[in-house]
Design a protein around this motif. Structure first.
Motif, PDB file in Angstrom:
ATOM      1  N   ALA A 103      -0.268  -0.978   3.422  1.00 25.91           N
ATOM      2  CA  ALA A 103       0.880  -0.993   2.521  1.00 25.91           C
ATOM      3  C   ALA A 103       2.014  -0.811   3.452  1.00 25.91           C
ATOM      4  CB  ALA A 103       0.812   0.265   1.666  1.00 25.91           C
ATOM      5  N   SER A 142      -5.745   4.086  -3.645  1.00 28.87           N
ATOM      6  CA  SER A 142      -4.286   3.147  -3.624  1.00 28.87           C
ATOM      7  C   SER A 142      -2.987   3.912  -2.847  1.00 28.87           C
ATOM      8  CB  SER A 142      -3.845   3.176  -4.918  1.00 28.87           C
ATOM      9  OG  SER A 142      -4.923   2.307  -5.958  1.00 28.87           O
ATOM     10  N   PHE A 158       4.720  -2.415  -3.348  1.00 24.80           N
ATOM     11  CA  PHE A 158       3.431  -2.816  -2.888  1.00 24.80           C
ATOM     12  C   PHE A 158       2.466  -1.731  -2.927  1.00 24.80           C
ATOM     13  CE2 PHE A 158       6.827  -4.919  -0.342  1.00 24.80           C
ATOM     14  CZ  PHE A 158       6.532  -6.359  -0.712  1.00 24.80           C
ATOM     15  N   THR A 159       1.338  -2.245  -3.704  1.00 24.34           N
ATOM     16  CA  THR A 159       0.299  -1.246  -3.949  1.00 24.34           C
ATOM     17  C   THR A 159      -1.004  -1.827  -3.415  1.00 24.34           C
ATOM     18  OG1 THR A 159       1.467  -0.262  -5.832  1.00 24.34           O
ATOM     19  CG2 THR A 159      -1.063   0.129  -5.569  1.00 24.34           C
ATOM     20  N   VAL A 160      -1.491  -0.927  -2.318  1.00 17.19           N
ATOM     21  CA  VAL A 160      -2.696  -1.622  -1.736  1.00 17.19           C
ATOM     22  C   VAL A 160      -3.893  -0.907  -2.081  1.00 17.19           C
ATOM     23  CG1 VAL A 160      -3.816  -1.917   0.527  1.00 17.19           C
ATOM     24  CG2 VAL A 160      -1.442  -2.407   0.395  1.00 17.19           C
ATOM     25  N   LYS A 220       3.079 -11.964  -1.339  1.00 12.29           N
ATOM     26  CA  LYS A 220       1.452 -12.321  -1.208  1.00 12.29           C
ATOM     27  C   LYS A 220       1.177 -13.486  -0.601  1.00 12.29           C
ATOM     28  CE  LYS A 220      -1.093 -10.554  -4.412  1.00 12.29           C
ATOM     29  NZ  LYS A 220      -1.896 -10.274  -5.492  1.00 12.29           N
ATOM     30  N   ILE A 270       0.353 -12.588   4.114  1.00 19.71           N
ATOM     31  CA  ILE A 270      -0.919 -11.769   4.120  1.00 19.71           C
ATOM     32  C   ILE A 270      -1.698 -11.901   5.495  1.00 19.71           C
ATOM     33  CG2 ILE A 270      -3.384 -11.840   3.245  1.00 19.71           C
ATOM     34  CD1 ILE A 270      -1.096 -10.585   1.635  1.00 19.71           C
ATOM     35  N   VAL A 322      -3.738  -6.418  -2.673  1.00 23.04           N
ATOM     36  CA  VAL A 322      -2.389  -6.089  -2.930  1.00 23.04           C
ATOM     37  C   VAL A 322      -1.933  -6.303  -4.195  1.00 23.04           C
ATOM     38  CG1 VAL A 322      -0.270  -6.598  -1.914  1.00 23.04           C
ATOM     39  CG2 VAL A 322      -2.179  -6.566  -0.457  1.00 23.04           C
ATOM     40  N   GLN A 323      -1.036  -5.543  -4.727  1.00 30.76           N
ATOM     41  CA  GLN A 323      -0.307  -5.817  -5.892  1.00 30.76           C
ATOM     42  C   GLN A 323       1.119  -5.560  -5.916  1.00 30.76           C
ATOM     43  OE1 GLN A 323      -1.463  -3.255  -9.163  1.00 30.76           O
ATOM     44  NE2 GLN A 323      -0.604  -4.413 -10.604  1.00 30.76           N
ATOM     45  N   ALA A 324       1.861  -6.422  -6.025  1.00 29.42           N
ATOM     46  CA  ALA A 324       3.432  -6.411  -5.725  1.00 29.42           C
ATOM     47  C   ALA A 324       4.265  -6.359  -7.283  1.00 29.42           C
ATOM     48  CB  ALA A 324       3.918  -7.486  -5.123  1.00 29.42           C
ATOM     49  N   LEU A 372       2.460  -4.473   5.304  1.00 30.74           N
ATOM     50  CA  LEU A 372       2.681  -5.308   4.506  1.00 30.74           C
ATOM     51  C   LEU A 372       4.266  -5.336   4.168  1.00 30.74           C
ATOM     52  CD1 LEU A 372       1.925  -7.643   2.465  1.00 30.74           C
ATOM     53  CD2 LEU A 372       1.632  -5.922   0.484  1.00 30.74           C
ATOM     54  N   SER A 413       1.148   2.966  -1.786  1.00 33.05           N
ATOM     55  CA  SER A 413       2.261   2.119  -2.256  1.00 33.05           C
ATOM     56  C   SER A 413       3.210   2.283  -1.364  1.00 33.05           C
ATOM     57  CB  SER A 413       2.692   2.785  -3.596  1.00 33.05           C
ATOM     58  OG  SER A 413       1.841   2.507  -4.592  1.00 33.05           O
TER      59      SER A 413
END
Length: 236
Positions: free
Chosen positions: A144, A57, A130-132, A92, A97, A117-119, A147, A59
């Motif tokens: 990351a 991960s 942003f965590t990829v 997202k 994307i 992806v998590q925002a 993005l 960020s």
């Protein structure tokens, strides 16, 4: 009435004796339980290392700027925080994307890349993280950072506001974020240990054969007068 109380007291005594026997049984078989615990831990550790692909991960963070540089009231702060949550959803969106996918020349579909992806937005802040998560740590870092850049451009365009500032760029993660090898090994080890203890107790409870003279007195209510010992014949 007295006879009923006597039988109930006798039953309670037998239950206590049974629990004591189970405790001593588990104590005598403790080496088996410990062995199963060790075997389970080894299997859990090896299985996690061999069968589960490590995930890394990375960020990055951006700071959402308001249309006006000054914040005059608490309501403005709350409004800014709510807008930041909206920006997390916007980051997202398909245009963002797909542009990240195109710029980095990746071979992911929109659904695949979006699932990586998590925002997130901490409450009462205008910071978006942003965590990829990816199997490749270098690729996770690149996605990351790209993005964050693309999302900042998109937010500024949609909201007609200043472009958000990059607060922190992603770095290459040195260790995987998942799986948790120690946790998996511990869970499997405990499962093996409990399973071993359960099997030992179950075999004891299902065994209704007479093992010794104490069992004769306990289950049949009889007293032994004599016992015939067994002796192995010696070969001539």
């Amino acid at each position: 009435m007295n006879e009923l109380k006597r039988l109930e007291a006798q039953r309670d005594d037998e239950i206590e004796i049974d629990l004591g026997e189970i405790f001593h049984l588990l104590l005598n078989k403790l080496w088996v339980i410990i062995l199963c615990f060790i075997v389970g831990g080894v299997i859990g550790f090896a299985g996690t290392k061999i069968l589960v692909t490590p995930q890394y991960s990375a960020s990055s963070m951006i700071y959402i700027l308001p249309k006006t540089r000054s914040v005059t009231s608490l309501a403005d702060i709350k409004m800014g925080s709510q807008l930041t949550s909206d920006f997390g959803i916007l980051a997202k969106s398909r245009p963002v994307i797909e542009e990240v996918n195109k710029n980095l020349k990746l071979d992911y579909s929109y659904e695949q890349l979006a699932s990586m992806v998590q925002a997130t937005n901490q409450s009462d802040t205008r910071i978006l993280r942003f965590t990829v998560t990816d199997t490749d740590p270098i690729e996770a870092k690149k996605i990351a950072n790209e993005l964050a850049n693309v999302a900042a451009e998109r937010v500024a365009y949609v909201m007609s506001s200043d472009k958000p500032k990059i607060v922190e760029e992603a770095a290459v993660p040195k260790s995987p974020s998942s799986p948790n090898t120690k946790k998996n090994a511990s869970v499997v080890a405990l499962v093996f240990a409990f399973a071993a203890a359960a099997i030992i107790v179950l075999r004891y409870l299902l065994n209704d054969t007479i093992q010794n003279e104490d069992d004769v007195k306990k289950y049949l209510g009889l007293h032994m007068l004599a016992a015939i010992p067994t002796e192995k014949r010696k070969s001539i």
